[in-house]
Design an enzyme around this catalytic site. Structure first.
Site, mmCIF file in Angstrom:
data_model
loop_
_atom_site.group_PDB
_atom_site.id
_atom_site.type_symbol
_atom_site.label_atom_id
_atom_site.label_comp_id
_atom_site.label_asym_id
_atom_site.label_seq_id
_atom_site.Cartn_x
_atom_site.Cartn_y
_atom_site.Cartn_z
ATOM 1 N N PHE A 1 0.751 -1.199 -0.085
ATOM 2 C CA PHE A 1 -0.075 -0.032 -0.045
ATOM 3 C C PHE A 1 0.931 1.287 -0.033
ATOM 4 O O PHE A 1 0.814 2.266 -0.813
ATOM 5 C CB PHE A 1 -0.967 -0.030 1.442
ATOM 6 C CG PHE A 1 -1.658 1.186 1.573
ATOM 7 C CD1 PHE A 1 -2.609 1.678 0.583
ATOM 8 C CD2 PHE A 1 -1.318 2.211 2.473
ATOM 9 C CE1 PHE A 1 -3.497 2.828 0.775
ATOM 10 C CE2 PHE A 1 -2.040 3.309 2.407
ATOM 11 C CZ PHE A 1 -2.835 3.566 2.020
ATOM 12 N N PHE B 1 0.878 3.956 -2.829
ATOM 13 C CA PHE B 1 0.516 5.131 -2.447
ATOM 14 C C PHE B 1 1.721 6.535 -2.964
ATOM 15 O O PHE B 1 1.568 7.405 -3.194
ATOM 16 C CB PHE B 1 0.676 5.193 -0.641
ATOM 17 C CG PHE B 1 0.117 6.794 -0.315
ATOM 18 C CD1 PHE B 1 -0.959 7.234 -0.199
ATOM 19 C CD2 PHE B 1 1.202 7.428 0.295
ATOM 20 C CE1 PHE B 1 -1.303 8.269 0.226
ATOM 21 C CE2 PHE B 1 1.010 8.610 1.048
ATOM 22 C CZ PHE B 1 -0.299 9.015 0.872
ATOM 23 N N HIS C 1 -7.353 64.047 -41.459
ATOM 24 C CA HIS C 1 -6.400 63.188 -41.612
ATOM 25 C C HIS C 1 -6.449 61.655 -42.100
ATOM 26 O O HIS C 1 -5.852 61.390 -43.034
ATOM 27 C CB HIS C 1 -5.946 62.875 -39.857
ATOM 28 C CG HIS C 1 -4.732 62.195 -39.528
ATOM 29 N ND1 HIS C 1 -3.519 62.606 -39.383
ATOM 30 C CD2 HIS C 1 -4.663 60.765 -39.828
ATOM 31 C CE1 HIS C 1 -2.680 61.527 -39.506
ATOM 32 N NE2 HIS C 1 -3.315 60.354 -39.564
ATOM 33 N N GLU C 2 -7.673 61.185 -41.839
ATOM 34 C CA GLU C 2 -8.084 59.901 -42.193
ATOM 35 C C GLU C 2 -8.349 60.133 -43.767
ATOM 36 O O GLU C 2 -8.038 59.334 -44.454
ATOM 37 C CB GLU C 2 -9.218 59.313 -41.406
ATOM 38 C CG GLU C 2 -8.964 59.060 -39.932
ATOM 39 C CD GLU C 2 -7.572 58.064 -39.885
ATOM 40 O OE1 GLU C 2 -7.200 57.302 -40.591
ATOM 41 O OE2 GLU C 2 -7.076 58.582 -38.798
ATOM 42 N N HIS D 1 -5.349 60.059 -45.983
ATOM 43 C CA HIS D 1 -4.768 58.704 -46.026
ATOM 44 C C HIS D 1 -5.771 57.911 -47.250
ATOM 45 O O HIS D 1 -5.111 57.566 -48.027
ATOM 46 C CB HIS D 1 -4.889 57.758 -44.765
ATOM 47 C CG HIS D 1 -4.012 58.105 -43.831
ATOM 48 N ND1 HIS D 1 -2.775 58.173 -43.883
ATOM 49 C CD2 HIS D 1 -4.061 58.128 -42.351
ATOM 50 C CE1 HIS D 1 -1.938 58.308 -42.600
ATOM 51 N NE2 HIS D 1 -2.869 58.312 -41.573
ATOM 52 N N ASP E 1 2.194 57.148 -37.445
ATOM 53 C CA ASP E 1 2.401 57.286 -38.870
ATOM 54 C C ASP E 1 3.960 57.467 -39.098
ATOM 55 O O ASP E 1 4.564 56.698 -40.009
ATOM 56 C CB ASP E 1 1.685 58.282 -39.638
ATOM 57 C CG ASP E 1 0.180 57.951 -39.490
ATOM 58 O OD1 ASP E 1 -0.341 56.682 -39.055
ATOM 59 O OD2 ASP E 1 -0.540 58.906 -39.961
HETATM 60 ZN ZN ZN Z 1 -2.358 58.304 -39.553
#
Ligand code: ZN
Ligand code: ADP
Ligand code: MG
Length: 652
Positions: A161, A165, A462-463, A466, A538
């Site tokens: 045992f 064990f 800004h966008e 792009h 960027d």
């Molecule tokens: Zn930008």
């Protein structure tokens, strides 16, 4: 306010994404592991207690069989001769005497001799004996066996045992329990099906899998190879961008071959104390050899395997020793050793050439970013346990995620499921997945991030800058979506997707990309006669790109097709003068990009205003709406078959 194009060259450095399902780090060591940690003594106490209880039960049973009023045989003979005994019950060697006066006593006889003979030797005559009623009683089977065998078996049972064990404790701690000493390695037991990864869990990477199949074959069947005198590759190095599935593939090799997988990360070798890394390597190899056939996997090997002598003392001594130890161990392999060493890196360029020499990591397996078909397969794998709605078309998601790694696709699927769960839906819809693309690419939307009217206008222009430049320049990617809802660290974003998976990029594409990225900066400058901190990201991106063009890709006419190494402290691959020339070329490329962006914006000022106005009104403009504005302003939108298909199901 980045332009988000997933095709952007990725920085190769940086942490890898977390790997799901790696085995737990082995924490238990030495005796603690062997005995299952501090609770062992508690368990030992339980064991001893059990033992004591068993013993007392035993003595109780045997005690019942032996009442105290035991008298010697001589007294029995005397009593029989005197006619006091009326009956004797013989039970094995035990005698139960009933006296004429009603009392009872017990005695014992020699088990091998019969009762009459025994009494006869004490001088009892047959006549005297005849007056006594003698009953021979068989012992009940159980009692007999128990009484006879218990003294032998109880200790044996107890010991057995104890062993069981202890072994259970050991197994509980995993296979690591045996002297894993210092190695810190994680090990995946091939028998543990919950951690088993196979090639079926890795989508795409066909060439890599083919290469690795040979290794699997060897590990499964080493004899076949060794008998014919084949030398098996000792070292295989997996190279590829972060998240392309290098770790996954290495685990799949172990899973397919059914061998133990010892994995450690290069950075774990690098410790404060010199010599620790080397001893870990020794330990690791020793363990693997014992467990052979086995796989040793050194993840992120560039952490130890960088070109030696490149830097300044200190920690590098340690790295060098660790690397040397790896080389020594690999060189020391017997030809018959059934251990294969695998390694992974996303920076093969910095590896020490000594590592790549024949007989070491001489097999190189490159894992590319998945192409469209592979992306669909990867999505399918990760969709396995997620109920998908009837509208989900994974091929569309795959089309819209060029440049995504396996790890990113995994997190895309996961984000989709999270979105569905948040709405208490039982199925993931296509819209969940589409939203997740942007989330994985740019971080979560921040609707609470309110812009002032002025900021809103600035972001919109800004966008728009792009998007406009990207649409006009021939080699830039088409725009899929523009938004001024902030996401992650960006105030707004322009989503561009390339037409298809391009493995190579040209100088013209890079130049148009730089101009488009500068479109935001230029629009701000032109409109407001001022520049904000907005485009700082960027600028970082294009500066790095321009520098790579000049110093890595040979795309500068002035400096020509030379790849200049990286300048690090203590290593000067080129002179100060060349450094200055590179800087000048980088500036020139960026200046030219800015001029081109300014030219486009100047020529199409009407379109710019229209896009910005639409953005301020709607906050997000999808491709269809965007292209309508372009057409109204005399710009022909970019079109391509496949691209049109991809854009179709976008909703919002
Ligand atoms: Zn930008
Ligand atoms: P690496 O080691 O190359 O950085 P990982 O193997 O750690 O990448 O990949 C991270 C996770 O991304 C994996 O656990 C898996 O869920 C997912 N993954 C990556 N590539 C694949 C692939 N080809 N097929 C399926 N899942 C992948
Ligand atoms: Mg990895």
């Amino acid at each position: 306010m980045p332009t988000a194009s997933p095709r952007k060259p990725r920085k190769k450095k940086g942490a890898l994404p977390p790997v799901a399902g790696l085995p737990k780090r082995v924490k238990r060591r030495g005796w603690k592991a062997l005995f299952g940690g501090p609770s062992f003594f508690g368990n030992l106490a339980t064991t001893i207690l059990t033992f004591l209880i068993l013993m007392s039960i035993y003595s109780l049973i045997t005690g019942v069989a032996q009442p105290n009023k035991e008298i010697p045989l001589s007294a029995v003979a005397a009593d029989v001769a005197a006619g006091k005994v009326s009956a004797i019950t013989v039970n094995g060697d035990a005698l139960n005497l009933s006296y004429a006066d009603g009392s009872a006593k017990t005695s014992r006889k020699d088990p091998s001799a019969g009762l009459p003979e025994t009494l006869a030797t004490y001088g009892v005559t047959p006549e005297e004996l005849a007056k006594v009623a003698i009953t021979i009683q068989g012992q009940s089977g159980f009692e007999f066996w128990f009484l006879n065998l218990a003294p032998i078996f109880i200790p044996i049972l107890f010991i057995a045992f104890l062993f069981w064990f202890l072994s259970r404790q050991v197994r509980g701690a995993g296979m690591q329990a045996f002297s894993f000493g210092q190695s810190k390695a994680r090990i995946t037991d091939p028998a543990d099906s919950s951690q088993r990864v196979t090639f079926a869990d890795v989508a795409g990477a066909r060439e890599a899998k083919e290469e690795l199949f040979e290794i699997v074959d060897f590990l499964k069947n080493p004899k076949k190879f060794l008998d014919i005198g084949a030398r098996i590759p000792k070292g295989i190095i997996l190279m590829g961008a972060p998240g392309t599935g290098k770790t996954l593939l290495a685990r799949a090799v172990a899973g397919e071959a059914g061998v133990p997988f010892f994995s450690i990360s290069g950075s774990e070798f690098v410790e404060m104390f010199v010599g620790v890394g080397a001893s870990r390597v020794r330990d690791l190899f020793q363990m693997a050899k014992k467990a052979a056939p086995a796989i040793i996997f050194v993840d992120e090997i560039d952490a130890v395997g960088r070109t030696r002598g490149a830097g300044m003392g200190g920690g590098n001594d340690e790295r060098e020793q660790t690397l040397n130890q790896i080389l020594v161990e690999m060189d020391g392999f017997e030809p018959t050793e059934k251990v294969v060493v695998m390694a992974a890196t996303n920076r093969p360029d910095v590896l020490d050439p000594a590592l790549l020499r024949p007989g070491r990591f001489d097999r190189r397996v490159t894992i590319d970013l998945p192409d469209r078909r592979d992306r669909e397969e990867i999505l399918k794998i990760h969709a396995r346990k997620k109920p998908l709605g009837p509208d989900v078309v994974l091929s569309v998601i795959a089309e819209r995620t060029p440049g995504f790694s396996g790890a990113e696709l995994y997190s895309l699927m996961n984000e989709g499921a999270i979105l569905a769960a948040r709405d208490n839906r039982k199925e993931v819809t296509q819209y969940d997945l589409i939203r997740s693309i942007e989330k994985v690419m740019l971080g979560p939307e921040r609707k609470s991030h309110l812009l002032s009217q002025k900021e809103k206008e600035l972001t919109a222009y800004h966008e728009a800058g792009h998007a406009l430049v990207s649409s006009v320049l021939e080699h830039a990617d088409p725009v899929h979506k523009i938004s001024i809802i902030s996401r992650g660290r960006a105030a707004g974003y322009t989503l561009k997707l390339p037409f298809d998976d391009r493995k190579m990029q040209s100088k013209k594409q890079f130049l148009d990309d730089i101009a488009a990225t500068l479109g935001g900066y230029v629009a701000e400058e032109m409109l407001f006669d001022d520049v904000t901190t907005g485009p700082s990201n960027d600028l970082q991106v294009i500066t790095a790109l321009a520098r790579d063009m000049v110093s890595r890709y040979g795309m500068s006419d002035k400096l020509g097709p030379i790849a200049f190494g990286e300048r690090e402290l203590g290593r000067e691959p080129y002179s100060e003068q060349v450094a200055a020339e590179i800087d000048a070329e980088v500036s020139r490329i960026i200046e030219e990009g800015k001029a081109r962006a300014a030219k486009v914006i100047g020529e199409h000022r009407g379109a710019l205003d229209a896009i910005a106005k639409e953005l301020m009104e709607k906050e997000t403009v999808e491709r269809d709406g965007f292209e309508k504005i372009l057409v109204l302003n005399g710009i022909t939108p970019k079109k391509k078959e496949e691209d049109i298909r991809a854009a179709a199901p976008l909703q919002k």
